[in-house]
Design a protein around this motif. Structure first.
Motif, PDB file in Angstrom:
ATOM      1  N   ILE A   1       0.874  -1.181   0.000  1.00 17.24           N
ATOM      2  CA  ILE A   1       0.000   0.000   0.000  1.00 17.24           C
ATOM      3  C   ILE A   1       0.906   1.224   0.000  1.00 17.24           C
ATOM      4  O   ILE A   1       1.696   1.413   0.933  1.00 17.24           O
ATOM      5  N   ALA A   2       0.803   2.039  -1.058  1.00 21.51           N
ATOM      6  CA  ALA A   2       1.753   3.142  -1.225  1.00 21.51           C
ATOM      7  C   ALA A   2       1.039   4.451  -1.525  1.00 21.51           C
ATOM      8  O   ALA A   2       0.069   4.487  -2.284  1.00 21.51           O
ATOM      9  N   ASP A   3       1.543   5.521  -0.915  1.00 19.25           N
ATOM     10  CA  ASP A   3       1.144   6.882  -1.242  1.00 19.25           C
ATOM     11  C   ASP A   3       2.351   7.512  -1.925  1.00 19.25           C
ATOM     12  O   ASP A   3       3.368   7.780  -1.268  1.00 19.25           O
ATOM     13  N   CYS A   4       2.263   7.699  -3.225  1.00 24.21           N
ATOM     14  CA  CYS A   4       3.452   8.098  -3.970  1.00 24.21           C
ATOM     15  C   CYS A   4       3.083   8.949  -5.177  1.00 24.21           C
ATOM     16  O   CYS A   4       1.927   9.019  -5.590  1.00 24.21           O
ATOM     17  N   ALA A   5       4.101   9.584  -5.745  1.00 21.28           N
ATOM     18  CA  ALA A   5       3.922  10.310  -7.001  1.00 21.28           C
ATOM     19  C   ALA A   5       3.718   9.309  -8.135  1.00 21.28           C
ATOM     20  O   ALA A   5       4.118   8.146  -8.034  1.00 21.28           O
ATOM     21  N   GLU A   6       3.092   9.772  -9.206  1.00 22.46           N
ATOM     22  CA  GLU A   6       2.756   8.856 -10.308  1.00 22.46           C
ATOM     23  C   GLU A   6       3.998   8.232 -10.921  1.00 22.46           C
ATOM     24  O   GLU A   6       4.000   7.055 -11.266  1.00 22.46           O
ATOM     25  N   ASP A   7       5.086   9.002 -11.043  1.00 23.32           N
ATOM     26  CA  ASP A   7       6.300   8.454 -11.647  1.00 23.32           C
ATOM     27  C   ASP A   7       7.024   7.472 -10.723  1.00 23.32           C
ATOM     28  O   ASP A   7       7.846   6.680 -11.168  1.00 23.32           O
ATOM     29  N   ALA A   8       6.713   7.524  -9.412  1.00 30.17           N
ATOM     30  CA  ALA A   8       7.355   6.601  -8.467  1.00 30.17           C
ATOM     31  C   ALA A   8       6.690   5.228  -8.454  1.00 30.17           C
ATOM     32  O   ALA A   8       7.289   4.258  -8.002  1.00 30.17           O
ATOM     33  N   LEU A   9       5.455   5.149  -8.967  1.00 29.53           N
ATOM     34  CA  LEU A   9       4.731   3.882  -8.944  1.00 29.53           C
ATOM     35  C   LEU A   9       5.448   2.817  -9.769  1.00 29.53           C
ATOM     36  O   LEU A   9       5.550   1.657  -9.356  1.00 29.53           O
ATOM     37  N   GLU A  10       5.957   3.201 -10.936  1.00 33.85           N
ATOM     38  CA  GLU A  10       6.677   2.250 -11.775  1.00 33.85           C
ATOM     39  C   GLU A  10       7.939   1.744 -11.073  1.00 33.85           C
ATOM     40  O   GLU A  10       8.301   0.571 -11.193  1.00 33.85           O
ATOM     41  N   LYS A  11       8.599   2.637 -10.337  1.00 34.45           N
ATOM     42  CA  LYS A  11       9.795   2.238  -9.594  1.00 34.45           C
ATOM     43  C   LYS A  11       9.441   1.250  -8.481  1.00 34.45           C
ATOM     44  O   LYS A  11      10.193   0.318  -8.203  1.00 34.45           O
ATOM     45  N   ILE A  12       8.278   1.466  -7.829  1.00 34.75           N
ATOM     46  CA  ILE A  12       7.829   0.553  -6.774  1.00 34.75           C
ATOM     47  C   ILE A  12       7.561  -0.826  -7.360  1.00 34.75           C
ATOM     48  O   ILE A  12       7.992  -1.849  -6.813  1.00 34.75           O
ATOM     49  N   ILE A  13       6.849  -0.865  -8.490  1.00 38.02           N
ATOM     50  CA  ILE A  13       6.549  -2.150  -9.133  1.00 38.02           C
ATOM     51  C   ILE A  13       7.837  -2.843  -9.560  1.00 38.02           C
ATOM     52  O   ILE A  13       7.998  -4.064  -9.385  1.00 38.02           O
ATOM     53  N   PHE A  14       8.782  -2.069 -10.121  1.00 34.73           N
ATOM     54  CA  PHE A  14      10.070  -2.644 -10.539  1.00 34.73           C
ATOM     55  C   PHE A  14      10.812  -3.218  -9.335  1.00 34.73           C
ATOM     56  O   PHE A  14      11.364  -4.326  -9.400  1.00 34.73           O
ATOM     57  N   CYS A  15      10.831  -2.462  -8.228  1.00 36.97           N
ATOM     58  CA  CYS A  15      11.524  -2.920  -7.020  1.00 36.97           C
ATOM     59  C   CYS A  15      10.895  -4.194  -6.468  1.00 36.97           C
ATOM     60  O   CYS A  15      11.597  -5.122  -6.066  1.00 36.97           O
ATOM     61  N   CYS A  16       9.558  -4.268  -6.475  1.00 35.97           N
ATOM     62  CA  CYS A  16       8.869  -5.474  -5.997  1.00 35.97           C
ATOM     63  C   CYS A  16       9.211  -6.684  -6.857  1.00 35.97           C
ATOM     64  O   CYS A  16       9.494  -7.772  -6.345  1.00 35.97           O
ATOM     65  N   ASN A  17       9.201  -6.485  -8.181  1.00 37.81           N
ATOM     66  CA  ASN A  17       9.472  -7.591  -9.100  1.00 37.81           C
ATOM     67  C   ASN A  17      10.910  -8.087  -9.027  1.00 37.81           C
ATOM     68  O   ASN A  17      11.199  -9.207  -9.463  1.00 37.81           O
ATOM     69  N   HIS A  18      11.797  -7.262  -8.494  1.00 39.50           N
ATOM     70  CA  HIS A  18      13.205  -7.642  -8.413  1.00 39.50           C
ATOM     71  C   HIS A  18      13.662  -7.881  -6.971  1.00 39.50           C
ATOM     72  O   HIS A  18      14.856  -7.892  -6.694  1.00 39.50           O
ATOM     73  N   PHE A  19      12.698  -8.070  -6.075  1.00 45.45           N
ATOM     74  CA  PHE A  19      13.025  -8.394  -4.681  1.00 45.45           C
ATOM     75  C   PHE A  19      12.816  -9.889  -4.463  1.00 45.45           C
ATOM     76  O   PHE A  19      11.685 -10.370  -4.441  1.00 45.45           O
ATOM     77  N   GLU A  20      13.911 -10.636  -4.373  1.00 48.99           N
ATOM     78  CA  GLU A  20      13.870 -12.091  -4.184  1.00 48.99           C
ATOM     79  C   GLU A  20      12.910 -12.735  -5.195  1.00 48.99           C
ATOM     80  O   GLU A  20      13.040 -12.518  -6.390  1.00 48.99           O
ATOM     81  N   ASP A  21      11.912 -13.505  -4.731  1.00 44.99           N
ATOM     82  CA  ASP A  21      10.992 -14.187  -5.654  1.00 44.99           C
ATOM     83  C   ASP A  21       9.642 -13.485  -5.768  1.00 44.99           C
ATOM     84  O   ASP A  21       8.666 -14.070  -6.245  1.00 44.99           O
ATOM     85  N   VAL A  22       9.587 -12.235  -5.325  1.00 39.60           N
ATOM     86  CA  VAL A  22       8.320 -11.505  -5.336  1.00 39.60           C
ATOM     87  C   VAL A  22       7.925 -11.117  -6.756  1.00 39.60           C
ATOM     88  O   VAL A  22       8.771 -10.713  -7.566  1.00 39.60           O
ATOM     89  N   LYS A  23       6.632 -11.268  -7.059  1.00 39.27           N
ATOM     90  CA  LYS A  23       6.084 -10.862  -8.349  1.00 39.27           C
ATOM     91  C   LYS A  23       4.818 -10.027  -8.122  1.00 39.27           C
ATOM     92  O   LYS A  23       4.020 -10.345  -7.246  1.00 39.27           O
ATOM     93  N   VAL A  24       4.657  -8.983  -8.929  1.00 36.95           N
ATOM     94  CA  VAL A  24       3.454  -8.152  -8.861  1.00 36.95           C
ATOM     95  C   VAL A  24       2.355  -8.804  -9.685  1.00 36.95           C
ATOM     96  O   VAL A  24       2.557  -9.154 -10.855  1.00 36.95           O
ATOM     97  N   ILE A  25       1.197  -9.008  -9.057  1.00 34.64           N
ATOM     98  CA  ILE A  25       0.061  -9.623  -9.744  1.00 34.64           C
ATOM     99  C   ILE A  25      -0.834  -8.555 -10.354  1.00 34.64           C
ATOM    100  O   ILE A  25      -1.232  -8.633 -11.514  1.00 34.64           O
ATOM    101  N   SER A  26      -1.189  -7.538  -9.570  1.00 40.02           N
ATOM    102  CA  SER A  26      -2.071  -6.478 -10.058  1.00 40.02           C
ATOM    103  C   SER A  26      -1.809  -5.210  -9.274  1.00 40.02           C
ATOM    104  O   SER A  26      -1.190  -5.220  -8.212  1.00 40.02           O
TER     105      SER A  26
END
Length: 359
Positions: A42-67
């Motif tokens: 759950i994130a409160d962020c600027a619109e351009d930071a959202l892509e960075k959050i998703i990228f960071c999640c997808n590259h953290f160990e075995d974590v994958k973003v579903i939706s």
């Protein structure tokens, strides 16, 4: 912009905390919470930071973003000045992960409220569009079964936490045992006064130990939630009492069912609380900083930034920030927090050492 990102592959609560720390470093992120039980970010962020959050999640160990979904859609009603996002409310007396899911569903039904219930850390991460919506959410939390809001640093012993349950069980047992003895000795068959006393004892014992279950059953039925453990225990105990009365055998079985159920609930609560405290203490072993040596220069960084092959300096009295191998020097390690051994362990060059131990 407020976003809820559904993820998978997050293995443990400690990994959730590490991912949360990584996400907090991203520029444009105002606040972020990683919920391990619900597998959400759950994130409160600027619109351009959202892509960075998703990228960071997808590259953290075995974590994958579903939706990913935006909580406040564009064009929606503007939030008031009293809007709350990411408020962490500490709670107590939440019995199980299923109860956490039900509480979360109740909160998300409130207009203007988006919430996640973190059962592992016993907290509610609350987003509310107005002070009124927040007030409704707080009311829903405090009126959900036995849940209470507590202070963040408030800690109680096991006895104090379950004091009410213990008193009810002891009182019920003190009334049930004499009545049961009267039944066993057939005293109630030949003595009307003894039979009346036994019935009074049974009834009082049942109310003493079973009133939380009965109250929760009525509340849940009013909300349309029928088939849960409270409803089933009410049906089982009341059914046993009815059969006992019609058969003329008394209703010892009905009271015993409720008494044993509440004893089981108490033991479960103690076990869950003990496990949660153990996990919390284990997470506290992690060091917050590490001294990295690069080209002869010492630099203080987070242990999460260390990579294989880095060289660090561990000063006397410091925690070992990561599992590593000694390349220079010798010392003694205090490892009682890891293995309970009170005597220090001597280590030298070439030995492997574990994070959490103290130099």
């Amino acid at each position: 912009m407020n976003s809820v990102i559904k993820i998978e592959g997050l293995d443990c609560a400690n990994c959730a905390r590490e991912l949360e720390e990584e996400l907090e470093k991203i520029q444009g992120v105002k606040s972020v919470t990683v919920d391990f039980m619900a597998q959400k970010v759950i994130a409160d962020c600027a619109e351009d930071a959202l892509e960075k959050i998703i990228f960071c999640c997808n590259h953290f160990e075995d974590v994958k973003v579903i939706s990913e979904e935006t909580v406040m859609q564009s064009g929606s009603k503007a939030p008031s000045a009293d809007r709350v996002f990411g408020e962490k409310i500490k709670i107590a007396n939440l019995c199980c992960a299923n109860c956490a899911r039900e509480l979360e569903e109740d909160l998300n039904k409130i207009e203007g409220v988006s919430a996640t219930v973190d059962f592992m850390n016993m907290r509610v991460i609350l987003n509310a569009d107005s002070a009124e919506a927040r007030q409704k959410a707080v009311y829903a939390i405090t009126h959900f079964e036995d849940v209470k809001i507590v202070k963040e640093n408030e800690k109680k012993s096991v006895f104090k936490t379950h004091l009410k349950d213990i008193i009810c069980i002891i009182a019920a047992a003190a009334l049930f045992i004499p009545a049961f003895v009267m039944d066993l000795t057939k005293l109630t068959e030949s003595n009307l006064a003894a039979k009346i006393i036994a019935y009074i004892f049974y009834g009082t014992a049942y109310i003493a130990v079973g009133h939380p279950v009965l109250i929760n059953t009525v509340k849940n039925i009013a909300k349309g939630k029928i088939f849960d453990e409270n409803f089933l225990m009410t049906v089982a105990s009341v059914g046993a009492i009815a059969l006992g009365i019609f058969a003329g055998d008394g209703f010892a079985e009905g009271v015993a069912v409720m008494l044993l159920y509440q004893i089981g609930e108490l033991l479960q609560g103690v076990a869950v609380g003990s496990s949660r405290n153990s996990i919390s203490k284990l997470m506290e072993l992690k060091s917050d900083t590490a001294t990295l040596i690069e080209n002869g220069v010492q630099r203080t960084i987070s242990p999460d930034e260390l990579r294989s092959g880095d060289r660090i300096l561990i000063k006397a009295g410091e925690k070992i920030p990561v599992d590593c191998r000694i390349v220079s020097g010798e010392t003694s390690l205090d490892m009682k927090s890891l293995n309970g051994e009170p005597l220090p362990r001597d280590v030298k060059e070439g030995d492997e050492i574990l994070s959490g131990s103290i130099n």
